[in-house]
Design a protein around this motif. Structure first.
Motif, PDB file in Angstrom:
ATOM      1  N   THR A 281      -0.142   2.103 -13.628  1.00  0.00           N
ATOM      2  CA  THR A 281       1.108   1.375 -13.836  1.00  0.00           C
ATOM      3  C   THR A 281       0.772   0.101 -14.602  1.00  0.00           C
ATOM      4  O   THR A 281      -0.112  -0.635 -14.189  1.00  0.00           O
ATOM      5  CB  THR A 281       1.734   0.999 -12.480  1.00  0.00           C
ATOM      6  OG1 THR A 281       1.849   2.193 -11.716  1.00  0.00           O
ATOM      7  CG2 THR A 281       3.096   0.372 -12.654  1.00  0.00           C
ATOM      8  N   PRO A 282       1.432  -0.141 -15.734  1.00  0.00           N
ATOM      9  CA  PRO A 282       1.056  -1.317 -16.529  1.00  0.00           C
ATOM     10  C   PRO A 282       1.415  -2.623 -15.828  1.00  0.00           C
ATOM     11  O   PRO A 282       2.203  -2.642 -14.880  1.00  0.00           O
ATOM     12  CB  PRO A 282       1.857  -1.149 -17.825  1.00  0.00           C
ATOM     13  CG  PRO A 282       2.929  -0.165 -17.517  1.00  0.00           C
ATOM     14  CD  PRO A 282       2.494   0.644 -16.342  1.00  0.00           C
ATOM     15  N   GLY A 283       0.823  -3.695 -16.334  1.00  0.00           N
ATOM     16  CA  GLY A 283       1.135  -5.021 -15.798  1.00  0.00           C
ATOM     17  C   GLY A 283       0.122  -5.489 -14.782  1.00  0.00           C
ATOM     18  O   GLY A 283      -0.734  -4.722 -14.348  1.00  0.00           O
ATOM     19  N   VAL A 284       0.197  -6.761 -14.403  1.00  0.00           N
ATOM     20  CA  VAL A 284      -0.698  -7.325 -13.394  1.00  0.00           C
ATOM     21  C   VAL A 284       0.117  -8.092 -12.371  1.00  0.00           C
ATOM     22  O   VAL A 284       1.242  -8.484 -12.629  1.00  0.00           O
ATOM     23  CB  VAL A 284      -1.738  -8.277 -14.024  1.00  0.00           C
ATOM     24  CG1 VAL A 284      -2.735  -7.519 -14.848  1.00  0.00           C
ATOM     25  CG2 VAL A 284      -1.054  -9.348 -14.849  1.00  0.00           C
TER      26      VAL A 284
ATOM     27  N   ARG B 132       7.140  -5.657 -13.043  1.00  0.00           N
ATOM     28  CA  ARG B 132       6.490  -4.376 -13.337  1.00  0.00           C
ATOM     29  C   ARG B 132       7.338  -3.193 -12.903  1.00  0.00           C
ATOM     30  O   ARG B 132       6.926  -2.054 -13.044  1.00  0.00           O
ATOM     31  CB  ARG B 132       5.162  -4.281 -12.573  1.00  0.00           C
ATOM     32  CG  ARG B 132       4.165  -5.319 -12.966  1.00  0.00           C
ATOM     33  CD  ARG B 132       2.973  -5.298 -12.026  1.00  0.00           C
ATOM     34  NE  ARG B 132       2.088  -4.173 -12.282  1.00  0.00           N
ATOM     35  CZ  ARG B 132       0.949  -3.985 -11.621  1.00  0.00           C
ATOM     36  NH1 ARG B 132       0.587  -4.830 -10.696  1.00  0.00           N
ATOM     37  NH2 ARG B 132       0.188  -2.955 -11.902  1.00  0.00           N
TER      38      ARG B 132
END
Lengths: 219, 347
Positions: free
Chosen positions: B300-303, B319
């Motif tokens: 899953t992209p993002g932080v 996200r």
């Protein structure tokens, strides 16, 4: 000049009484991804350090494309030289080690922007692929989580001319989402640049995802 | 069931200095709730840097000086005062630290586990360590050996509650399961276990409940069985997600597992409890499930947002695929299908 990374008949111990590695050999082809598995304490991390020239083996040698990567200059008494292949001193060693604990592999008193550019200046594309936010470069290591730090350690290891990455449990301390992000990015970069990989892991499922071959080190 | 440990609305902030005079607070944990009852094993899973270890350190009273805590920690209904903590710590309350640097470098590891020779031998052999390991100093051990020594040291007494902060990294699958079985046995004998872990697979197989952390708060508390599938039944065999390029490595040979909820905590070690994860409520829990190597390895992209720079509303919103306007307001925890979730859109 792309070739295989080979360790031949490596023996090593931390003191004279106990051998950790006894006549171990491993060969990894250019662009190949090998998962290194084995019981706790069998010498996986030690072998990683020998492969990347961080430790000098008692006997045996590490070669890249048939040429010795590390060693001693017989006449000059210079001691063990990590990385003495063609162009050494001017470019980073073509075999780079990424540690399990990123917080132990960065200078805690240096902002990460400086740590990142130790060996070379990574391109925008590498930073984006690894999900490194520009704002992080202004922070100290204590202000980032392990997953964020590990991204810097990976970017730092991908200098031009690097042909093999040795990854010693680089995602064990990370949550599974971060683990998937980091591995997918690293594998994509390795495929594009034809970089080979030696990855230590305890998870057979992860090994199946990231590697093309599994090698077991026996105790 | 009596609660051994109850953590209510726990919050934690660090006092930080910008320059010499300007002090600001960095909120790393907010509104965190968790309980551990007798005979219960509760796992805390979640993102790196979500405050899991800080919670453990908060319970043990070993936070750094500049930490300020809020909310309450109750031990068998009593507030956890420094005096009470001093009385129970190392006896009724045991701790397995995360970092391999917690051992005393100048004392042989056997002495650090226990002075009781018989008990020492029993523990050492239980964790497949050779007897001579007890005579070594910490720097002579590998990562996995150190990990086992720390587990032995925590379990040498007869604790009522074990707080284990990441006890399994660096251990092989077999040894990690071995340690989890030991924790499970202690829980079945009436003790409580609070297990902080990234290893969500082990958590699913051995824990009764799982609390999922994100950005310093609990986003969901679920029965471990919810990670298996919706109706709590074990799948027959395993679901390899998209399965592309995945060798079937281990654990495929089990027959149909137990049938149904209630058996959810059986650490029988026969099979892997994996299904489609539809029982999960929060989108982050679902992302965790989908990112497991055996379930699709979906990144899953993002932080996770930085503690000093948290979004105003829901912490996961930046996200989240289900994000709407409503997410500008932080969601309150609410009961849902037998668990607790902090999300406006979870159904």
């Amino acid at each position: 000049m792309m070739g295989a990374l080979e360790a031949k008949n490596i023996s090593f111990g931390y003191d004279r009484k106990r051998k950790v590695l006894d006549d171990v050999s491993i060969s990894v082809g250019a662009g190949e991804r090998v998962a290194l598995v084995g019981p706790s304490g069998c010498g996986k991390s030690t072998l990683c350090k020998v492969l990347a020239g961080h430790l000098e083996p008692w006997s045996g040698e590490v070669t890249l494309d048939g040429e010795a990567l590390f060693g001693r200059d017989a006449g000059q008494g210079t001691g063990f030289e990590p990385w003495r292949g063609p162009g050494h001193g001017h470019r980073p060693c073509p075999v780079q080690l990424i540690y399990q604990h990123p917080e132990k592999a960065v200078n805690p008193r240096r902002k990460l922007g400086k740590t990142l550019t130790e060996a070379y200046v990574p391109g925008e594309d590498v930073l984006r692929a690894l999900g490194i936010e520009p704002a992080w470069s202004n922070r100290y290591p204590a202000e980032l989580s392990g997953g964020e730090l590990q991204r810097f350690c990976i970017a730092r290891a991908l200098a031009p001319g690097v042909e093999f990455i040795v990854a010693d449990e680089i995602s064990t301390m990370l949550d599974v989402v971060t683990q998937a992000q980091i591995w997918q990015a690293l594998i994509r970069i390795c495929e594009v640049r034809h970089i080979g990989l030696v990855a230590v892991t305890h998870s057979p499922e992860l090994a199946a995802r990231i590697s093309t071959r599994v090698v077991e080190l026996l105790a | 069931m009596n609660n051994i440990l109850e953590v209510k609305d726990f919050s934690l902030a660090f006092a930080m200095y910008d320059g010499v005079f300007h002090r600001r607070m960095l909120n790393v944990i907010t509104n965190l709730n968790i309980t551990v009852g007798e005979g219960e094993m509760v796992a805390v899973a979640g993102s790196s840097g979500s405050g899991k270890s800080l919670l453990a350190h908060g319970i043990m009273g070993i936070l750094p000086q500049n930490a300020v805590t809020g909310g309450s920690v109750l031990w068998r209904g009593q507030p956890m005062t420094p005096k009470l903590l001093k009385k129970i710590r190392g006896r009724a309350l045991a701790f397995v630290p995360q970092s391999v640097t917690y051992l005393d470098p100048l004392i042989r590891v056997g002495r650090q586990i226990t002075r009781d020779k018989g008990k020492l031998g029993e523990l050492i052999s239980r964790y497949h360590l050779k007897p001579e390991v007890a005579r070594l100093y910490p720097h002579e051990l590998s990562g996995g050996m150190t990990r086992r020594i720390m587990i032995c040291a925590a379990l040498a007494g007869s604790p009522e509650l074990v707080v284990a902060d990441e006890p399994t990294p660096g251990l092989s699958r077999h040894l990690a399961e071995h340690a989890m079985k030991h924790f499970r046995e202690m829980a079945d004998a009436g003790a409580g276990v609070l297990l902080v872990t990234h290893d969500i697979e082990l958590a699913i197989r051995f824990a009764d409940r799982i609390a999922v952390f994100y950005g310093g708060t609990t986003v969901e508390t679920a029965d471990a069985a919810d990670f298996v599938n919706g109706d709590g039944r074990y799948p027959n065999g395993r679901d390899g997600g998209d399965g592309a390029g995945v060798g079937q490595v281990t654990g495929d040979s089990q027959d149909a597992g137990g049938d149904g909820a209630g058996a959810g905590s059986e650490p029988d070690g026969t099979g892997r409890r994996q299904g489609d994860g539809v029982g999960l409520r929060h989108p982050y829990s679902k992302a965790l499930w989908a990112a497991m190597p055996q379930n699709g390895f979906v990144p899953t992209p993002g932080v996770q947002p930085y503690a000093g720079d948290l979004p105003a509303g829901c912490l996961y919103a930046p996200r989240c695929p289900m994000r709407t306007q409503a997410c500008d307001v932080a969601p309150e925890p609410r009961p849902l299908r037998g668990g607790v979730v902090s999300c406006h859109h979870a159904v």
